[in-house]
Design a protein around this motif. Structure first.
Motif, mmCIF file in Angstrom:
data_model
loop_
_atom_site.group_PDB
_atom_site.id
_atom_site.type_symbol
_atom_site.label_atom_id
_atom_site.label_comp_id
_atom_site.label_asym_id
_atom_site.label_seq_id
_atom_site.Cartn_x
_atom_site.Cartn_y
_atom_site.Cartn_z
ATOM 1 N N MET A 1 0.842 -1.200 0.000
ATOM 2 C CA MET A 1 0.000 0.000 0.000
ATOM 3 C C MET A 1 0.877 1.249 0.000
ATOM 4 N N LYS A 2 0.354 2.292 -0.665
ATOM 5 C CA LYS A 2 1.014 3.596 -0.672
ATOM 6 C C LYS A 2 -0.013 4.659 -0.313
ATOM 7 N N ALA A 3 0.384 5.647 0.522
ATOM 8 C CA ALA A 3 -0.520 6.730 0.931
ATOM 9 C C ALA A 3 0.290 7.918 1.419
ATOM 10 N N LYS A 4 -0.385 9.061 1.558
ATOM 11 C CA LYS A 4 0.250 10.252 2.109
ATOM 12 C C LYS A 4 0.005 10.321 3.608
ATOM 13 N N ASP A 5 1.031 10.741 4.356
ATOM 14 C CA ASP A 5 0.811 10.939 5.782
ATOM 15 C C ASP A 5 0.353 12.384 6.027
ATOM 16 N N GLU A 6 0.184 12.758 7.309
ATOM 17 C CA GLU A 6 -0.348 14.080 7.635
ATOM 18 C C GLU A 6 0.595 15.209 7.224
ATOM 19 N N ASN A 7 1.855 14.890 6.967
ATOM 20 C CA ASN A 7 2.834 15.896 6.547
ATOM 21 C C ASN A 7 3.014 15.948 5.026
ATOM 22 N N GLY A 8 2.236 15.129 4.337
ATOM 23 C CA GLY A 8 2.330 15.118 2.880
ATOM 24 C C GLY A 8 3.390 14.206 2.326
ATOM 25 N N LEU A 9 4.085 13.479 3.194
ATOM 26 C CA LEU A 9 5.092 12.528 2.721
ATOM 27 C C LEU A 9 4.430 11.268 2.171
ATOM 28 N N ILE A 10 5.035 10.722 1.142
ATOM 29 C CA ILE A 10 4.517 9.479 0.563
ATOM 30 C C ILE A 10 5.105 8.303 1.343
ATOM 31 N N MET A 11 4.239 7.579 2.043
ATOM 32 C CA MET A 11 4.697 6.399 2.778
ATOM 33 C C MET A 11 4.187 5.140 2.080
ATOM 34 N N PHE A 12 4.941 4.082 2.216
ATOM 35 C CA PHE A 12 4.555 2.830 1.568
ATOM 36 C C PHE A 12 5.085 1.656 2.369
ATOM 37 N N GLY A 13 4.472 0.510 2.174
ATOM 38 C CA GLY A 13 4.900 -0.679 2.896
ATOM 39 C C GLY A 13 3.959 -1.837 2.634
ATOM 40 N N ARG A 14 4.215 -2.937 3.327
ATOM 41 C CA ARG A 14 3.417 -4.150 3.143
ATOM 42 C C ARG A 14 2.246 -4.140 4.126
ATOM 43 N N LEU A 15 1.047 -4.145 3.578
ATOM 44 C CA LEU A 15 -0.157 -4.130 4.398
ATOM 45 C C LEU A 15 -0.526 -5.540 4.871
ATOM 46 N N MET A 16 -0.439 -6.522 3.990
ATOM 47 C CA MET A 16 -0.790 -7.909 4.309
ATOM 48 C C MET A 16 0.202 -8.821 3.619
ATOM 49 N N GLU A 17 0.357 -10.037 4.136
ATOM 50 C CA GLU A 17 1.290 -10.961 3.503
ATOM 51 C C GLU A 17 0.787 -12.405 3.556
ATOM 52 N N ASN A 18 1.355 -13.187 2.650
ATOM 53 C CA ASN A 18 1.142 -14.643 2.628
ATOM 54 C C ASN A 18 -0.337 -15.015 2.520
ATOM 55 N N ILE A 19 -1.004 -14.417 1.548
ATOM 56 C CA ILE A 19 -2.421 -14.696 1.303
ATOM 57 C C ILE A 19 -2.541 -15.714 0.171
ATOM 58 N N LYS A 20 -3.289 -16.769 0.399
ATOM 59 C CA LYS A 20 -3.421 -17.828 -0.598
ATOM 60 C C LYS A 20 -4.476 -17.474 -1.642
ATOM 61 N N ILE A 21 -4.097 -17.561 -2.911
ATOM 62 C CA ILE A 21 -5.024 -17.301 -4.007
ATOM 63 C C ILE A 21 -5.865 -18.557 -4.263
ATOM 64 N N LEU A 22 -7.169 -18.383 -4.290
ATOM 65 C CA LEU A 22 -8.076 -19.519 -4.480
ATOM 66 C C LEU A 22 -8.564 -19.632 -5.917
ATOM 67 N N ALA A 23 -8.663 -18.508 -6.606
ATOM 68 C CA ALA A 23 -9.103 -18.534 -8.002
ATOM 69 C C ALA A 23 -8.672 -17.246 -8.681
ATOM 70 N N VAL A 24 -8.519 -17.339 -10.012
ATOM 71 C CA VAL A 24 -8.249 -16.166 -10.833
ATOM 72 C C VAL A 24 -9.283 -16.173 -11.948
ATOM 73 N N LYS A 25 -10.079 -15.096 -12.024
ATOM 74 C CA LYS A 25 -11.186 -15.042 -12.982
ATOM 75 C C LYS A 25 -10.941 -13.960 -14.023
ATOM 76 N N ASP A 26 -11.533 -14.174 -15.205
ATOM 77 C CA ASP A 26 -11.487 -13.127 -16.220
ATOM 78 C C ASP A 26 -12.700 -12.208 -16.060
ATOM 79 N N GLY A 27 -12.884 -11.285 -16.971
ATOM 80 C CA GLY A 27 -13.962 -10.317 -16.858
ATOM 81 C C GLY A 27 -15.342 -10.902 -17.007
ATOM 82 N N ASN A 28 -15.430 -12.134 -17.500
ATOM 83 C CA ASN A 28 -16.719 -12.812 -17.630
ATOM 84 C C ASN A 28 -16.987 -13.778 -16.484
#
Length: 283
Positions: free
Chosen positions: A158-185
């Motif tokens: 994730m990336k976001a601005k803090d209260e001072n306007g600085l761009i902060m970034f980092g890992r919000l979540m980790e090691n999530i198992k993917i169960l399916a990948v779908k197309d637009g249909n």
């Protein structure tokens, strides 16, 4: 004896005789080929048929199968002849196999090819409460050219601005198992079913806490919050001024959604990130 040999030689070298013999040989060959074809066409072949009417999205069991003999000519190329290629398979969506029908390759699928089958694979968290399904919008680029596949694991950055306007970034979540990948249909990208093979949504399960957190983050996208997924352990593709912890990122999301209106709050709590005007993913 010499006269006989001479007469035989004259007979063999006679053009009319050679022609007659040739015609006879051809007729014999044609008759043999025709007889073989007919015998092969009417030779009985044992094929499995449905003992009862099998409804759509239903598992086919051994007791659902009967056997009959049919002429070979009645058997089409896509008819399944082996029981082990039928038992354990499922009828496809909107596919009904009538009683007495043969089984065809294009009407049976594996369980994981059925819509919503990925839901059965959602795991139970450490508290004993099942995770909640989540749909994360992606495309071919953000999945690294379809490198993110079912049963693989991802991290969410994730990336976001803090209260001072600085761009902060980092890992919000980790090691999530993917169960399916779908197309637009709503079709599975990595199965044999018809699909355009361009990923549109990653399906996975997360705790209720993180489910709401992701909903809020999606809601805050117009306020500069950006979420991306990477294969678990992969490098962070985001850049900014300062790297922060997941706790800081979570606190940022919570702070930014403290003062949302009641209408917006209802939107956040009921947001399905997979919805758009044209797509209603399954599940």
């Amino acid at each position: 004896m010499n006269n006989f040999m001479i007469s035989a030689k004259r007979l063999i070298t006679n053009k009319n005789t050679v022609t007659i013999i040739g015609v006879l040989i051809i007729l014999i060959i044609l008759y043999w080929g025709y007889k073989s074809t007919i015998d092969g066409a009417v030779k009985p072949v044992q094929v499995p048929i449905a003992k009862r009417t099998i409804e759509p999205q239903t598992e086919v069991k051994a007791e659902d199968i009967a056997w009959i003999n049919v002429p070979s000519v009645a058997k089409q190329n896509n008819v399944i002849l082996r029981q082990n290629e039928i038992v354990g398979k499922y009828t496809g969506v909107n596919v009904t196999i009538p009683e007495g029908s043969m089984f065809y390759n294009n009407v049976l699928v594996n369980r994981d090819e059925l819509p919503g089958s990925w839901l059965a694979r959602i795991e139970t968290g450490p508290t004993g409460i099942p995770d909640e399904p989540y749909y994360f919008s992606v495309d071919m680029v953000t999945t690294y050219g379809n490198a993110i596949q079912p049963d693989s694991y991802i991290d969410v950055y994730m990336k976001a601005k803090d209260e001072n306007g600085l761009i902060m970034f980092g890992r919000l979540m980790e090691n999530i198992k993917i169960l399916a990948v779908k197309d637009g249909n709503g079709q599975d990208v990595f199965t044999g079913v018809e699909s355009d093979k361009n990923p549109a949504f990653l399906y996975f399960g997360v705790s209720k806490e993180y489910h709401i957190l992701l909903r809020k983050a999606i809601y805050l996208q117009d306020k500069g919050i950006e979420l991306v997924v990477v294969p678990h352990g992969g490098a962070n593709p985001l850049t900014g001024d300062v790297t922060v912890s997941s706790e800081t990122l979570r606190d940022t999301i919570e702070v930014l959604t403290v003062n949302v209106s009641k209408l917006d709050e209802n939107y956040v709590n009921n947001l399905d990130p997979s919805q758009n005007p044209n797509v209603q993913p399954e599940g």
